[in-house]
Write an enzyme that holds these catalytic residues in place. Structure first.
Site, PDB file in Angstrom:
ATOM      1  N   ARG A 160       0.793  -1.201   0.118  1.00  0.00           N
ATOM      2  CA  ARG A 160       0.046   0.034  -0.064  1.00  0.00           C
ATOM      3  C   ARG A 160       0.939   1.065   0.079  1.00  0.00           C
ATOM      4  O   ARG A 160       1.788   1.212   0.504  1.00  0.00           O
ATOM      5  CB  ARG A 160      -0.850  -0.116   1.308  1.00  0.00           C
ATOM      6  N   GLU A 163      -2.879   7.716  -4.083  1.00  0.00           N
ATOM      7  CA  GLU A 163      -2.889   7.517  -5.544  1.00  0.00           C
ATOM      8  C   GLU A 163      -4.509   7.901  -6.093  1.00  0.00           C
ATOM      9  O   GLU A 163      -5.497   7.488  -5.212  1.00  0.00           O
ATOM     10  CB  GLU A 163      -2.554   6.165  -5.968  1.00  0.00           C
ATOM     11  N   HIS A 165      -0.155   0.746 -10.233  1.00  0.00           N
ATOM     12  CA  HIS A 165      -1.053  -0.259  -9.566  1.00  0.00           C
ATOM     13  C   HIS A 165      -1.364  -1.526 -10.318  1.00  0.00           C
ATOM     14  O   HIS A 165      -2.557  -1.566 -10.353  1.00  0.00           O
ATOM     15  CB  HIS A 165      -2.084   0.329  -8.988  1.00  0.00           C
TER      16      HIS A 165
END
Length: 323
Positions: A242, A271, A289
């Site tokens: 994360r 993000e 991601h």
């Protein structure tokens, strides 16, 4: 019998959306953008189930509605720190996630990032695309060997263990582990791994450090200036966990002043906003991601949600219930 009403907060693989539509009265978010807190408040007053993703920041203001119809948040993903679990519990809302099915693909991507950072692949591609390559030469973009090096893994759950499997059995790496709880000796033995007691003890031992720990406030900025300073000056940091786990300003400073060898990130704090300082670091690989971004993993995640919904609405305990 009336089908339960279900809101899917982002677009999912078509085959999963098709199966959802067969079983439930489904509303798709065709704009494919994250819901606002107000939109989420309206949703939990209207639908029997809401199917969120990590992009949905489901805080207290989104859950604290007077009339709640939603009985389950069937999360599409493993992590659920984007959901205020305590408030959901007070509203009588169950929460499920999708473990197991994305572990291999996320570990694959962590290996990809580690190799890219070590071999300066991002720098090389940028040079080629800019038309700046002048040809092979002995000193050009010399990187770091990965095989046989020491890999530190922070968080030794499913994904961390898959990372260890690839690194140890595929690249002959020595595995060091930091985990909040004690790992069973037989699990460590699968990778000839050694567990250390603290993160501070782990950092200076490793040529590469790969993060596979949960996010949330407890682990926010776990990787800070102090811990980056503990790393070898030619070591690399890899994050597919994360974004909030890493203090990005501290990382940018470590990269710019060459106090570590490099880093690779698949996740970012806040993000999709990216700290502009990170973009100035040539010794940093960044991906948007993509940890679980394979057709196989994304479809399996969706079908895992379907399994949890079926159990819940049929009166059985969902196997992936986390709250």
């Amino acid at each position: 019998m009336v089908k339960p009403s279900v809101l899917v907060t982002r677009r999912w693989p078509k085959i999963v959306e098709h199966h959802l539509s067969e079983k439930y009265n489904v509303q798709l978010n065709r704009t494919d953008r994250p819901l606002t807190s107000q939109e989420f408040r309206e949703a939990i007053a209207k639908y029997d189930a809401v199917l969120p993703t990590v992009t949905d920041k489901i805080r207290a203001d989104a859950l604290d509605a007077p009339n709640v119809q939603t009985k389950i948040l069937a999360n599409y993903g493993v992590g659920y720190t984007h959901i205020d679990v305590d408030v959901a519990k007070t509203q009588g809302i169950a929460i499920t996630n999708t473990p197991d099915v994305l572990s291999e693909c996320t570990a694959d991507l962590a290996m990809t990032l580690m190799l890219m950072a070590a071999r300066r692949a991002g720098e090389g591609e940028r040079e080629l695309r800019a038309g700046d390559w002048s040809g092979w030469r002995p000193t050009h973009l010399v990187g770091t060997k990965v095989s046989g090096k020491v890999l530190g893994i922070v968080g030794f759950g499913r994904i961390g263990q898959e990372m260890a499997r690839r690194a140890h059995h595929g690249f002959g790496m020595q595995i060091m582990v930091f985990n909040r709880s004690k790992i069973a000796p037989e699990v460590l033995a699968q990778f000839n791994a050694q567990q250390v007691a603290t993160l501070d003890e782990l950092m200076p031992l490793c040529d590469f450090v790969s993060l596979h720990c949960p996010g949330g406030e407890e682990n926010r900025h776990m990787i800070n200036s102090k811990r980056l300073n503990l790393m070898k000056e030619d070591a690399f940091l890899i994050n597919t966990a994360r974004g909030e786990v890493v203090n990005e300003l501290a990382l940018a400073q470590a990269l710019m002043f060459d106090t570590i060898g490099g880093a690779a990130l698949d996740v970012f704090d806040g993000e999709p906003r990216i700290n502009p300082t990170l973009a100035q670091c040539d010794n940093l690989v960044m991906l948007p991601h993509l940890g679980s971004a394979t057709r196989e993993a994304r479809e399996a995640m969706g079908f895992r949600v379907l399994d949890n919904l079926a159990d819940f609405f049929d009166g059985r305990p969902p196997r992936d219930r986390v709250a």
